[in-house]
Design a protein around this motif. Structure first.
Motif, PDB file in Angstrom:
ATOM      1  N   PRO A  59       9.384   4.317  -0.708  1.00 56.07           N
ATOM      2  CA  PRO A  59       8.879   3.034  -1.182  1.00 56.07           C
ATOM      3  C   PRO A  59       8.844   2.982  -2.717  1.00 56.07           C
ATOM      4  CG  PRO A  59       7.040   4.436  -0.581  1.00 56.07           C
ATOM      5  CD  PRO A  59       8.296   5.221  -0.299  1.00 56.07           C
ATOM      6  N   SER A  60       9.427   1.978  -3.270  1.00 59.01           N
ATOM      7  CA  SER A  60       9.343   1.718  -4.701  1.00 59.01           C
ATOM      8  C   SER A  60       9.286   0.216  -4.895  1.00 59.01           C
ATOM      9  CB  SER A  60      10.535   2.321  -5.448  1.00 59.01           C
ATOM     10  OG  SER A  60      11.747   1.795  -4.962  1.00 59.01           O
ATOM     11  N   VAL A  61       8.604  -0.199  -5.960  1.00 59.30           N
ATOM     12  CA  VAL A  61       8.549  -1.634  -6.237  1.00 59.30           C
ATOM     13  C   VAL A  61       9.890  -2.060  -6.813  1.00 59.30           C
ATOM     14  CG1 VAL A  61       6.038  -1.695  -6.529  1.00 59.30           C
ATOM     15  CG2 VAL A  61       7.499  -1.280  -8.518  1.00 59.30           C
TER      16      VAL A  61
ATOM     17  N   ALA B 267      10.863   4.766 -12.802  1.00 65.96           N
ATOM     18  CA  ALA B 267      10.114   5.970 -12.410  1.00 65.96           C
ATOM     19  C   ALA B 267       8.687   5.566 -12.063  1.00 65.96           C
ATOM     20  CB  ALA B 267      10.121   6.976 -13.551  1.00 65.96           C
ATOM     21  N   ASP B 268       7.974   6.458 -11.407  1.00 57.64           N
ATOM     22  CA  ASP B 268       6.573   6.190 -11.084  1.00 57.64           C
ATOM     23  C   ASP B 268       5.788   5.901 -12.359  1.00 57.64           C
ATOM     24  OD1 ASP B 268       7.276   6.851  -8.501  1.00 57.64           O
ATOM     25  OD2 ASP B 268       6.059   8.673  -8.418  1.00 57.64           O
ATOM     26  N   ARG B 269       4.879   4.931 -12.279  1.00 55.74           N
ATOM     27  CA  ARG B 269       3.929   4.677 -13.377  1.00 55.74           C
ATOM     28  C   ARG B 269       2.585   5.180 -12.880  1.00 55.74           C
ATOM     29  NH1 ARG B 269       2.937   1.081 -17.719  1.00 55.74           N
ATOM     30  NH2 ARG B 269       0.970   1.801 -18.592  1.00 55.74           N
TER      31      ARG B 269
ATOM     32  N   GLY C 263       0.789  -1.227   0.000  1.00 58.15           N
ATOM     33  CA  GLY C 263       0.000   0.000   0.000  1.00 58.15           C
ATOM     34  C   GLY C 263       0.819   1.274   0.000  1.00 58.15           C
ATOM     35  N   SER C 264       2.111   1.191   0.263  1.00 59.58           N
ATOM     36  CA  SER C 264       2.978   2.369   0.199  1.00 59.58           C
ATOM     37  C   SER C 264       3.553   2.570  -1.196  1.00 59.58           C
ATOM     38  CB  SER C 264       4.136   2.241   1.191  1.00 59.58           C
ATOM     39  OG  SER C 264       3.644   2.206   2.506  1.00 59.58           O
ATOM     40  N   SER C 265       3.695   1.477  -1.954  1.00 61.16           N
ATOM     41  CA  SER C 265       4.304   1.573  -3.285  1.00 61.16           C
ATOM     42  C   SER C 265       3.286   1.488  -4.421  1.00 61.16           C
ATOM     43  CB  SER C 265       5.359   0.474  -3.453  1.00 61.16           C
ATOM     44  OG  SER C 265       4.767  -0.801  -3.361  1.00 61.16           O
ATOM     45  N   PHE C 266       2.042   1.133  -4.125  1.00 62.78           N
ATOM     46  CA  PHE C 266       0.968   1.071  -5.122  1.00 62.78           C
ATOM     47  C   PHE C 266      -0.244   1.713  -4.473  1.00 62.78           C
ATOM     48  CE2 PHE C 266      -1.778  -2.072  -7.843  1.00 62.78           C
ATOM     49  CZ  PHE C 266      -2.160  -1.031  -8.673  1.00 62.78           C
ATOM     50  N   GLU C 267      -0.647   2.862  -5.003  1.00 62.46           N
ATOM     51  CA  GLU C 267      -1.719   3.596  -4.341  1.00 62.46           C
ATOM     52  C   GLU C 267      -2.713   4.181  -5.334  1.00 62.46           C
ATOM     53  OE1 GLU C 267       0.654   6.381  -2.069  1.00 62.46           O
ATOM     54  OE2 GLU C 267       0.454   7.893  -3.636  1.00 62.46           O
TER      55      GLU C 267
ATOM     56  N   TYR D 177      -9.937   8.914 -10.879  1.00 64.19           N
ATOM     57  CA  TYR D 177      -8.956   8.482  -9.891  1.00 64.19           C
ATOM     58  C   TYR D 177      -7.590   8.362 -10.555  1.00 64.19           C
ATOM     59  CZ  TYR D 177     -12.716   7.394  -6.648  1.00 64.19           C
ATOM     60  OH  TYR D 177     -13.795   7.492  -5.797  1.00 64.19           O
ATOM     61  N   SER D 178      -6.550   8.500  -9.739  1.00 56.11           N
ATOM     62  CA  SER D 178      -5.176   8.379 -10.211  1.00 56.11           C
ATOM     63  C   SER D 178      -4.499   7.225  -9.476  1.00 56.11           C
ATOM     64  CB  SER D 178      -4.420   9.683  -9.949  1.00 56.11           C
ATOM     65  OG  SER D 178      -3.083   9.551 -10.338  1.00 56.11           O
ATOM     66  N   ALA D 179      -4.011   6.262 -10.254  1.00 56.21           N
ATOM     67  CA  ALA D 179      -3.283   5.117  -9.680  1.00 56.21           C
ATOM     68  C   ALA D 179      -1.794   5.335  -9.901  1.00 56.21           C
ATOM     69  CB  ALA D 179      -3.735   3.817 -10.340  1.00 56.21           C
ATOM     70  N   THR D 180      -0.992   4.966  -8.912  1.00 59.93           N
ATOM     71  CA  THR D 180       0.464   5.122  -9.013  1.00 59.93           C
ATOM     72  C   THR D 180       1.165   3.874  -8.506  1.00 59.93           C
ATOM     73  OG1 THR D 180       0.297   7.512  -8.611  1.00 59.93           O
ATOM     74  CG2 THR D 180       2.471   6.495  -8.296  1.00 59.93           C
ATOM     75  N   VAL D 181       2.062   3.349  -9.340  1.00 64.13           N
ATOM     76  CA  VAL D 181       3.010   2.333  -8.903  1.00 64.13           C
ATOM     77  C   VAL D 181       4.326   3.085  -8.786  1.00 64.13           C
ATOM     78  CG1 VAL D 181       4.203   0.190  -9.430  1.00 64.13           C
ATOM     79  CG2 VAL D 181       1.800   0.465 -10.072  1.00 64.13           C
TER      80      VAL D 181
END
Length: 153
Positions: free
Chosen positions: A132-134, A144-146, A81-85, A121-125
């Motif tokens: 936090p990063s995957v 980079a963030d997706r 939940g910290s790296s995919f929100e 809505y905006s999703a971010t990986v």
């Protein structure tokens, strides 16, 4: 242990002497089989290969899960939940449970409540060098963030 960059040689023994490979019927391998290989480090960063809903999608169910599929096996501990929100139009974090499926290399974000109607809505990986990063199984981070958006019905 295994040394990166080292040349290794493997042999399966065959021929007429004992300690040779045999099939279940007792037939020996005719001759030794030898091959060599070098162990190289995995330095390839993972990528997000698919998202659902897709970027810019409209008419999405208010109970839909959000998914991101990766190009390679990921370190499940970094997909959370910290790296995919998911965030609403005001930037407020939507409470959700994030899971990772190793078999299909897919992260699933399951919102804790039904999403609002007609809302983008905006999703971010998250990617990048700082947590936090995957990260993939070798520790390489998404570059980079997706980020992608979708709109509910």
């Amino acid at each position: 242990g295994v040394r990166l960059g080292a040349l290794y040689t493997a042999v399966i023994k065959g021929g007429a002497s004992d300690e040779r490979a045999k099939d279940l019927a007792g037939n020996a391998l005719a001759a030794d089989v030898t091959w060599s290989f070098t162990v190289v480090p995995d330095t390839t960063a993972p990528t997000v290969t698919a998202t659902s809903p897709g970027g810019g999608a409209t008419g999405i169910s208010r109970t839909a899960n959000i998914t991101a599929t990766f190009s390679e096996a990921m370190d499940a501990a970094t997909v959370n939940g910290s790296s995919f929100e998911l965030r609403d139009p005001m930037g407020v974090l939507v409470p959700a449970v994030v899971t990772y499926g190793a078999t299909n290399r897919r992260a699933t974000l399951n919102p804790s409540a039904t999403l609002s109607a007609l809302t983008t809505y905006s999703a971010t990986v998250k990617g990048g060098a700082i947590a936090p990063s995957v990260r993939d199984a070798a520790g390489n981070a998404l570059v980079a963030d997706r980020i992608w958006t979708f709109t509910t019905r």
